[in-house]
Enzyme design. Structure first.
Site, PDB file in Angstrom:
ATOM      1  N   ASP A 176      -1.623   6.629  -6.633  1.00 14.77           N
ATOM      2  CA  ASP A 176      -0.218   6.362  -6.947  1.00 14.77           C
ATOM      3  C   ASP A 176      -0.086   5.708  -8.322  1.00 14.77           C
ATOM      4  O   ASP A 176      -1.076   5.223  -8.904  1.00 14.77           O
ATOM      5  CB  ASP A 176       0.338   5.427  -5.857  1.00 14.77           C
ATOM      6  CG  ASP A 176       1.820   5.612  -5.607  1.00 14.77           C
ATOM      7  OD1 ASP A 176       2.505   6.189  -6.469  1.00 14.77           O
ATOM      8  OD2 ASP A 176       2.293   5.149  -4.553  1.00 14.77           O
ATOM      9  N   ASP A 188       9.425  11.075  -3.585  1.00 11.51           N
ATOM     10  CA  ASP A 188       9.608  10.064  -2.540  1.00 11.51           C
ATOM     11  C   ASP A 188      10.793  10.410  -1.663  1.00 11.51           C
ATOM     12  O   ASP A 188      11.048   9.722  -0.687  1.00 11.51           O
ATOM     13  CB  ASP A 188       9.799   8.677  -3.166  1.00 11.51           C
ATOM     14  CG  ASP A 188       8.475   7.958  -3.335  1.00 11.51           C
ATOM     15  OD1 ASP A 188       7.470   8.432  -2.780  1.00 11.51           O
ATOM     16  OD2 ASP A 188       8.442   6.920  -4.024  1.00 11.51           O
TER      17      ASP A 188
END
Ligand code: DGJ
Length: 732
Positions: A475, A545
């Site tokens: 990430d 997301d």
């Protein structure tokens, strides 16, 4: 060899299956662009590219007449300071303050192979490479422009290397990867803009005179703008019309621009963003610009995308098909967020039994003392409060339940509240003594510093070596600002953002080579770094997301403009959806997610028996269609950007077709339903018109011609957000 050189006309011709790209050395030695488009037989096209007005366009030294101006001729690698006022590809400054450049042909080589770009991800293979060396006759600065041909995908990969043979230190202030002058402005410019949770929205606007640019200045390719630009004829759609597509194998600041001059010539360029960039090149050194990927399609946007997909699937690092089948993942982020311990994780893993999921990924919160997003990044050791016995019992639990184990990292970041930051505050990108910005309460580690990269190689590598880890989710949750490196001298500060990328690539190269069995998934707050540079190392990226299936229609359609669907991770998540509170049918969530690298992002313990049965069915279905999603040709059938509820067409549809056209998988998603709306017919694409296909869901046989030319009628939907699939197998 698809690259030829005609010595009489000094013309180079690069041919792919359906396209030609032609350039030529003009009289004195200028390298001009002649043509890029449908495939041509060898031809002399110079006469096409003469502008007639020459007022205020300076003539080059020794020019035969007043119409000979670099401002008027189509350049192949334009420079600053020689009378061409359009955007240059190369700008450099010399010790005496001069920035004047003039590049003339010196030599060329045509070779069957393709050398890798040092320190940068790039395509491999190809059907031949042309390298042309240009040099400034006065100061000796060289540019080597390189072209590799990929015949079957109609792609040309381009980059440039700036070689300092001047004997003095040179500052390179701009070194783009590709520049092409097209003799028309009759195009729409297509880009992919977006935001966190709303990535890669397709935007199409007609070109106008002047400069129009798409760029990132964020230190990452970004959610906000993707490194991609297409020029499409105004009438071009998914299946017809001319389209030029350009993308960059790079994950940092980029620019992609189109500049239309007074003569309606369009200069299209792509490369490293010259904003906040300057590179000190010592005598004897070479600067390598990232690789650009260029394709031309005479059959609309669909073909452009398939060209990109094909070349990436065949030649881009770990995206290459041979590496692996896509795993079916369950990720605990939306199931638990930071609130988990060993017992909870094991219960979750055990409850996956019988669902057909093969990989469990433990997301954020397992390290340092991280219980929320304000602490511990950089402290890559176990959070003993949550996992007193470490990762091993969780990994064992996965294995006992027939699953592999994956782990989340955010290696490029550091929290102020971390042991790493307390030990090395100067390892973060910021200026000591100045207040600095944080993003999600974190700072970015300075990957331009070799010691920081070495620390990450050792730390992350150590965890991968000590544990049985099959999958890594990598990430990166903020962009770079406060651009300053404590490791660089004053005159190299503008090198920071590119050096950061080189440091990141070196880290990824090390980890992916040392741990070839590990599948790396890229992520940057979802799809904030979805680019071909990252995909080289991490063959799939968490696309957004926003896991809502209806939002994903646009995000995934936009992403598919450039990147193969297999590179997008898409998960079925719980409803109401955590980002938009929308409630969509389980089936719709499944069909949208299985059109990518498939998985789940929910708590299986809170599922009904019916939902568990649906998961078992979905995973079995994905296993059947996985190789179509992974290796099939992708066709967009109905665009979610054009939905019109009143016309009964508030929808999206797409399909995958096997390379031999014997199998296909199509998905139709209806957003809002319309009472008493008109019939909606979807025409399939890519099939063999002479074949007969069986469609499982309709339990009937249909001609390929019928499905493509007449189409399939969709039923009336009694509810919003319904979806259908069609699984096709060729009978004859
Ligand atoms: C952002 C990612 O996109 C999410 O999937 C999740 O991993 C969080 N970060 C964790 O902090």
């Amino acid at each position: 060899m698809p690259i030829s050189y005609q010595s009489e006309t000094r013309t180079f011709q690069l041919d792919t299956a359906h396209t030609s790209y032609i350039l030529r050395v003009y009289d004195g030695g200028y390298l001009f662009h002649e043509y890029w488009g449908r495939r041509l037989r060898p031809v002399d096209l110079t006469r096409l590219h003469r502008a007639y007005g020459s007022g205020f366009s300076p003539n080059w030294p020794g020019a035969p007449d007043r119409e000979h101006s670099l401002d008027l001729f189509p350049a192949e690698y334009p420079v600053y300071g020689g009378g061409d006022y359009r955007a240059p590809a190369l700008e450099a400054a010399f010790p005496d303050g001069s920035r004047l450049l003039d590049l003339q042909y010196v030599s060329h080589t045509i070779r069957p192979d393709k050398p890798a770009l040092p320190g940068l991800p790039s395509l491999d293979g190809g059907d031949g490479t042309l390298e042309i060396t240009l040099a400034d006759p006065t100061n000796g600065l060289k540019a080597v422009v390189s072209y590799t041909v990929y015949e079957d995908s109609d792609v040309i990969a381009r980059h440039a290397r700036i070689v300092n043979d001047t004997g003095e230190t040179v500052r390179v202030n701009r070194a783009l990867s590709a520049s092409v002058d097209l003799p028309s402005m009759d195009y729409d410019m297509i880009g992919l803009y977006g935001a966190h949770t709303r990535e890669r929205q397709v935007e199409r606007v007609p070109l106008r005179h002047g400069m129009q640019a798409l760029e990132s200045r964020r230190g990452a390719s970004s959610h906000q703008m993707n490194p991609f630009l297409a020029l499409a004829a105004p009438n071009a759609d998914e299946t017809t019309g001319e389209v030029y597509g350009l993308t960059l194998i790079y994950s940092g600041n980029f620019i992609a621009s189109a500049e239309v001059d007074s003569f309606n010539v369009t200069r299209v360029q792509i490369g490293l963003n010259p904003f906040d960039f300057s590179w000190k090149l010592e005598p004897g050194e070479t600067f390598t610009a990232p690789e650009a990927v260029l394709t031309y399609s005479a059959e609309g946007l669909g073909r452009m995308s398939r060209n990109f997909h094909r070349v990436f699937r065949g030649h881009l690092g770990r995206v290459k098909e041979t590496v692996r089948p896509n795993p079916i993942v369950i990720n605990n982020w939306e199931a638990t967020y930071f609130d988990f311990d060993e017992e909870k994780l094991c219960a979750l893993i055990e409850s996956c039994k019988g669902l057909g999921i093969d990989t469990f990924v433990l997301d954020d919160g397992w390290f340092g003392h991280r219980n929320d997003d304000t602490t511990s990044l950089g402290d890559w050791f176990i959070n003993r409060k949550k996992l007193p016995r470490g990762l091993k019992p969780v990994i064992d639990c996965c294995h006992a339940n027939g699953m592999n184990f994956g782990l989340w990292f955010e290696p490029e970041m550091v929290s102020e509240d971390s042991e790493l930051y307390r030990a090395h505050p100067d390892w973060a990108i910021k200026k000591e003594g100045r207040p600095f910005c944080t993003g999600r309460d974190q700072l970015v580690l300075d990957l331009s510093r070799p010691e920081v990269v070495a620390y990450l190689k050792e730390t992350i590598g150590g965890i991968l070596a000590e544990n049985d880890i099959f999958y890594v989710k990598w990430d990166m949750n903020r962009h770079i600002t406060d651009q300053y490196s404590a490791g660089l001298p004053a005159d190299r500060q503008p090198e920071l953002l590119h050096r950061y990328m080189l440091g990141l690539y070196s880290l990824l190269d090390d980890l992916t080579s040392r741990f070839p069995q590990v599948i790396f998934e890229g992520c940057s707050g979802g799809g904030g770094r979805f680019d071909a540079g990252l995909l080289y190392y991490m063959p799939q990226v968490w696309t957004s997301d926003d896991s809502d299936a209806i939002e994903r229609l646009k995000i995934q359609a936009g992403t598919s403009m450039v990147y193969p669907p297999r590179c997008m991770t898409a998960h079925v998540s719980a409803v109401p959806n955590h980002q938009v509170r929308r409630v969509t049918p389980f089936r719709t969530r499944g069909l949208v997610a299985m059109s990518a690298s498939f998985g789940y992002e929910l708590n299986p313990l809170s599922l009904s028996g019916e939902e568990r049965a649906a998961i078992a069915e979905q995973t079995a279905c994905y296993r059947r269609v996985n190789n179509l999603v992974a290796a099939g040709d992708f066709y967009r059938l109905a665009s979610p950007f054009e939905g019109d509820a009143a016309a009964g067409a508030d929808d999206a549809a797409w399909m995958f077709v096997s390379p031999d056209r014997s199998r296909a998988f199509a998905v139709y998603v209806r957003r809002l339903t319309t009472p008493a709306g008109p019939a909606r017919v979807i025409r399939l694409q890519g099939l063999d018109p002479d074949a007969v296909y069986h469609i499982d869901e309709l339990d009937g046989d249909f001609g390929g011609d019928e499905l493509m030319y007449a189409g399939l009628a969709t039923p009336y939907f009694m509810a919003d957000f319904e979806a259908l699939s069609f699984t096709l197998t060729r009978r004859v």
